[in-house]
Enzyme design. Structure first.
Site, mmCIF file in Angstrom:
data_model
loop_
_atom_site.group_PDB
_atom_site.id
_atom_site.type_symbol
_atom_site.label_atom_id
_atom_site.label_comp_id
_atom_site.label_asym_id
_atom_site.label_seq_id
_atom_site.Cartn_x
_atom_site.Cartn_y
_atom_site.Cartn_z
ATOM 1 N N ARG A 19 0.807 -1.224 0.000
ATOM 2 C CA ARG A 19 0.000 0.000 0.000
ATOM 3 C C ARG A 19 0.841 1.275 0.000
ATOM 4 O O ARG A 19 0.313 2.361 -0.177
ATOM 5 C CB ARG A 19 -0.970 -0.007 1.191
ATOM 6 N N THR A 85 3.130 -14.377 10.352
ATOM 7 C CA THR A 85 3.960 -13.888 11.464
ATOM 8 C C THR A 85 4.536 -15.044 12.289
ATOM 9 O O THR A 85 5.663 -14.967 12.778
ATOM 10 C CB THR A 85 3.126 -12.959 12.362
ATOM 11 N N GLY A 146 -6.304 -7.788 14.648
ATOM 12 C CA GLY A 146 -6.727 -8.935 15.442
ATOM 13 C C GLY A 146 -7.370 -8.420 16.717
ATOM 14 O O GLY A 146 -6.977 -7.389 17.249
ATOM 15 N N ARG A 339 26.772 26.392 1.581
ATOM 16 C CA ARG A 339 26.978 25.015 1.136
ATOM 17 C C ARG A 339 28.097 24.355 1.935
ATOM 18 O O ARG A 339 28.762 25.000 2.749
ATOM 19 C CB ARG A 339 27.254 25.029 -0.375
ATOM 20 N N ASN A 383 35.962 43.482 5.048
ATOM 21 C CA ASN A 383 34.679 43.901 4.483
ATOM 22 C C ASN A 383 34.649 43.546 3.001
ATOM 23 O O ASN A 383 35.508 43.965 2.232
ATOM 24 C CB ASN A 383 34.477 45.407 4.659
ATOM 25 N N TYR A 393 36.372 29.061 -10.466
ATOM 26 C CA TYR A 393 36.349 27.945 -11.416
ATOM 27 C C TYR A 393 36.647 28.454 -12.809
ATOM 28 O O TYR A 393 35.983 29.366 -13.309
ATOM 29 C CB TYR A 393 34.944 27.320 -11.362
ATOM 30 N N ALA A 429 36.265 49.495 -6.641
ATOM 31 C CA ALA A 429 34.990 48.944 -7.087
ATOM 32 C C ALA A 429 35.060 48.606 -8.571
ATOM 33 O O ALA A 429 35.691 49.318 -9.358
ATOM 34 C CB ALA A 429 33.870 49.947 -6.830
HETATM 35 C C1 UD1 Z 1 -0.916 -8.775 12.519
HETATM 36 C C2 UD1 Z 1 -1.592 -9.610 13.611
HETATM 37 C C3 UD1 Z 1 -2.825 -8.871 14.092
HETATM 38 C C4 UD1 Z 1 -2.462 -7.520 14.595
HETATM 39 C C5 UD1 Z 1 -1.703 -6.738 13.538
HETATM 40 C C6 UD1 Z 1 -1.174 -5.458 14.110
HETATM 41 C C7 UD1 Z 1 -1.128 -11.925 13.053
HETATM 42 C C8 UD1 Z 1 -1.673 -13.165 12.496
HETATM 43 N N1 UD1 Z 1 -1.939 -10.892 13.068
HETATM 44 O O1 UD1 Z 1 -1.860 -8.696 11.461
HETATM 45 O O2 UD1 Z 1 -3.452 -9.611 15.120
HETATM 46 O O3 UD1 Z 1 -3.603 -6.797 14.998
HETATM 47 O O4 UD1 Z 1 -0.586 -7.500 13.048
HETATM 48 O O5 UD1 Z 1 -0.596 -4.695 13.095
HETATM 49 O O6 UD1 Z 1 0.008 -11.904 13.496
HETATM 50 N N2 UD1 Z 1 5.587 -10.213 8.532
HETATM 51 C C9 UD1 Z 1 6.722 -10.923 8.280
HETATM 52 N N3 UD1 Z 1 6.599 -12.137 7.692
HETATM 53 C C10 UD1 Z 1 5.406 -12.672 7.380
HETATM 54 C C11 UD1 Z 1 4.246 -11.924 7.651
HETATM 55 C C12 UD1 Z 1 4.365 -10.692 8.239
HETATM 56 O O7 UD1 Z 1 7.842 -10.467 8.545
HETATM 57 O O8 UD1 Z 1 5.389 -13.788 6.861
HETATM 58 C C13 UD1 Z 1 5.714 -8.863 9.129
HETATM 59 C C14 UD1 Z 1 5.226 -7.780 8.225
HETATM 60 O O9 UD1 Z 1 6.313 -7.196 7.518
HETATM 61 C C15 UD1 Z 1 4.627 -6.786 9.186
HETATM 62 C C16 UD1 Z 1 4.197 -7.614 10.382
HETATM 63 O O10 UD1 Z 1 4.890 -8.835 10.273
HETATM 64 O O11 UD1 Z 1 5.577 -5.827 9.646
HETATM 65 C C17 UD1 Z 1 2.698 -7.825 10.427
HETATM 66 O O12 UD1 Z 1 2.312 -8.508 9.290
HETATM 67 P P1 UD1 Z 1 0.928 -8.270 8.597
HETATM 68 O O13 UD1 Z 1 0.771 -9.217 7.507
HETATM 69 O O14 UD1 Z 1 0.759 -6.830 8.312
HETATM 70 O O15 UD1 Z 1 -0.047 -8.709 9.784
HETATM 71 P P2 UD1 Z 1 -1.494 -8.202 9.952
HETATM 72 O O16 UD1 Z 1 -2.371 -8.926 9.046
HETATM 73 O O17 UD1 Z 1 -1.540 -6.727 9.941
#
Ligand code: UD1
Ligand code: CA
Length: 483
Positions: A19, A85, A146, A339, A383, A393, A429
């Site tokens: 996004r 996650t 969540g 600069r 001055n 240059y 001048a």
């Molecule tokens: C997650 C939580 C949700 C919470 C929200 C807060 C889970 C399942 N859900 O949802 O409960 O309210 O964050 O923002 O955990 N990431 C990785 N690897 C992955 C997936 C994600 O590194 O495989 C990182 C992403 O870069 C991001 C973060 O984890 O920074 C959260 O991932 P995202 O997919 O945005 O989770 P949400 O669906 O927002």
């Protein structure tokens, strides 16, 4: 608050950040002079963890290279496919092995999260003897997050994702920040048991909570005082929002420490900027990088300083400066451009429509109007007249000009480098000076003036100028003939 040092902080930053609609990976977007991921790492670092780990995936070359430079103390772990996650944490533990002690898990896109809030989470986690403690917040609009499901006694039961939630669960305003303190040994075991049997087909880290609870362990929550702190950045609207909040927070710190900020809404500061006491920052001013404003200095309006030092009591108005050093009680602008390599001495001046580069100006010396000084060494008490150009240059090489103490350079002088104006020397001048002027001499390098009498009457007959000249000459004649 005495807080046990976490064994590790794991920062999840492998997601794509679609996004943002950007070539730049989301966590590398900057607010207040620092990449999003570095804000999180700075807050985490202050907890004194034994290990800092960042999970990278999308654009891993860029993010990895950035981290190697900005945070060499952090270990990057690659998660090639983003399968959730839970999968991200599992990938870390498979690579580095089980981590005993407290493991804090957080995200790379929550730059407002403060060390104090993480410390509160850790204190609650340790104090309650929990297997896991989740940081939650009550938010006005929990859409997309969540939800925290509590039982009748108020204990955390589980976390349900928006996409998996029932309509009733969706009305819950307590959201999961995605930030947790875990017992490392229990985490290592539970994360292997997370399934991907859910609406998104991902391994949810949130499932670790219900797994641990079912195993009979204590699962707790800490509610953040201010939900704004745990809000992540997903698009550029949120990026602007967190920038504003962070900037406001930084300015409040400076104001409480003795700086007057006339208009916080139009004043922007980077995290590492230092501002002394009894300083005044006027509207529409931006202070970037390692800029330092010393006590009693006044900066702005309309001023942008990057990695610039402003000495005590100096005044800088409507100016742009990059890697410059402005001495105590010096005066800059309005409308000056300093600069890199510009060093202004005590009580010196770079005035209106003045540009300088790689130039040292001695104590009390003045370059007040319409001048360019490049590659110059200007002594004390010099001055420089209006519209003096340091011709540094020749199209191939850059050369230096030296103007020694007490010299007086006449208006519209061209100083063709390399050239030296001696101590106390003058230039006439309009001179084009291409050889040295000895101490105390005046350098004159311009054509002698000649007047062609009545040229206008002959060559511009019938113009306003000719009429004015005719009248003046007639009056003069009358006077001379004694009438
Ligand atoms: C997650 C939580 C949700 C919470 C929200 C807060 C889970 C399942 N859900 O949802 O409960 O309210 O964050 O923002 O955990 N990431 C990785 N690897 C992955 C997936 C994600 O590194 O495989 C990182 C992403 O870069 C991001 C973060 O984890 O920074 C959260 O991932 P995202 O997919 O945005 O989770 P949400 O669906 O927002
Ligand atoms: Ca998210």
């Amino acid at each position: 608050m005495s807080v046990p040092r976490p064994a590790a902080v794991i920062v999840l930053a492998a997601g794509e950040g679609t996004r943002m609609k950007s070539q730049t990976p989301k966590v590398l977007h900057e607010v207040c002079g620092r990449a999003l991921v570095d804000h999180m790492l700075a807050a985490a670092r202050d907890l004194g963890p034994e290990r800092l780990i960042v999970v990278i995936g999308h654009a891993r070359e860029k993010v990895g290279a950035h981290l190697a430079e900005s945070s060499p103390d952090a270990k990057a772990v690659v998660q090639s496919e983003q399968r959730g996650t839970g999968h991200a944490v599992r990938t870390v533990l498979e690579e580095v092995g089980t981590i005993a002690g407290t493991v804090l898990v957080t995200y790379g896109d929550v730059p407002l999260l403060r060390t104090e809030t993480l410390a509160e989470l850790l204190a609650r986690h340790a104090g309650d003897g929990n297997a896991v403690t989740v940081l939650t917040a009550e938010v006005p609009d929990p859409t997309g997050y969540g939800r925290i499901i509590r039982d009748a006694a108020g204990a955390v039961q589980e976390i349900v994702e928006e996409k998996d939630a029932t309509p009733a669960q969706r009305t819950i305003k307590e959201m999961n920040s995605g930030i947790y303190a875990f017992d490392g040994l229990l985490l290592a075991d539970a994360v292997k048991r997370v399934s991907s049997d859910n609406a998104q087909g991902e391994e949810y880290l949130t499932d670790v909570l219900s797994i641990l609870r079912e195993d009979g362990h204590r699962v707790g929550a800490h509610v953040a005082d201010d939900y704004v702190e745990v809000e992540g950045v997903n698009d550029r609207v949120q990026l602007a929002f967190v920038r504003k909040v962070l900037n406001q927070r930084l300015l409040e710190g400076h104001m409480r420490a003795g700086a007057t900020v006339i208009d916080p809404a139009t004043t922007w500061v980077d995290v590492d900027v230092v501002i002394g006491r009894d300083t005044v920052i006027h509207p529409a001013t931006q202070l970037h990088g390692n800029t330092v404003i010393s006590d009693g200095a006044e900066v702005g309006p309309g001023t942008t300083l990057t990695d610039t030092k402003v000495g005590a009591g100096a005044i800088v108005r409507n100016a742009v400066a990059d890697q410059a050093e402005i001495g105590p009680e010096a005066s800059v602008g309005p409308y000056a451009y300093l600069r890199p390599g510009t060093v202004l001495g005590r009580k010196s001046k770079a005035g209106t429509f003045v540009e300088m580069k790689n130039t040292q100006v001695g104590e009390g010396s003045k370059v007040p109007h319409l001048s360019y000084a490049g590659d110059a060494t200007i002594g004390d008490g010099v001055n420089i007249g209006a519209a003096v150009i340091f011709v540094n240059y020749d199209g191939v090489n850059k050369s230096r000009t030296t103007v020694r103490d007490g010299a007086f350079v006449g208006c519209d002088t061209m100083l063709v480098a390399p050239v030296t104006i001696g101590d106390g020397a003058y230039t006439a001048a309009g001179s084009v000076i291409d050889s040295d002027v000895p101490p105390g001499a005046i350098g004159v390098a311009r054509a002698r003036q000649r007047n062609v009498e009545k040229w206008v009457l002959r060559r511009r007959a019938g113009t306003k100028s000719a009429a004015a000249a005719e009248k003046a000459l007639a009056d003069q004649e009358k006077q001379e003939s004694g009438q």
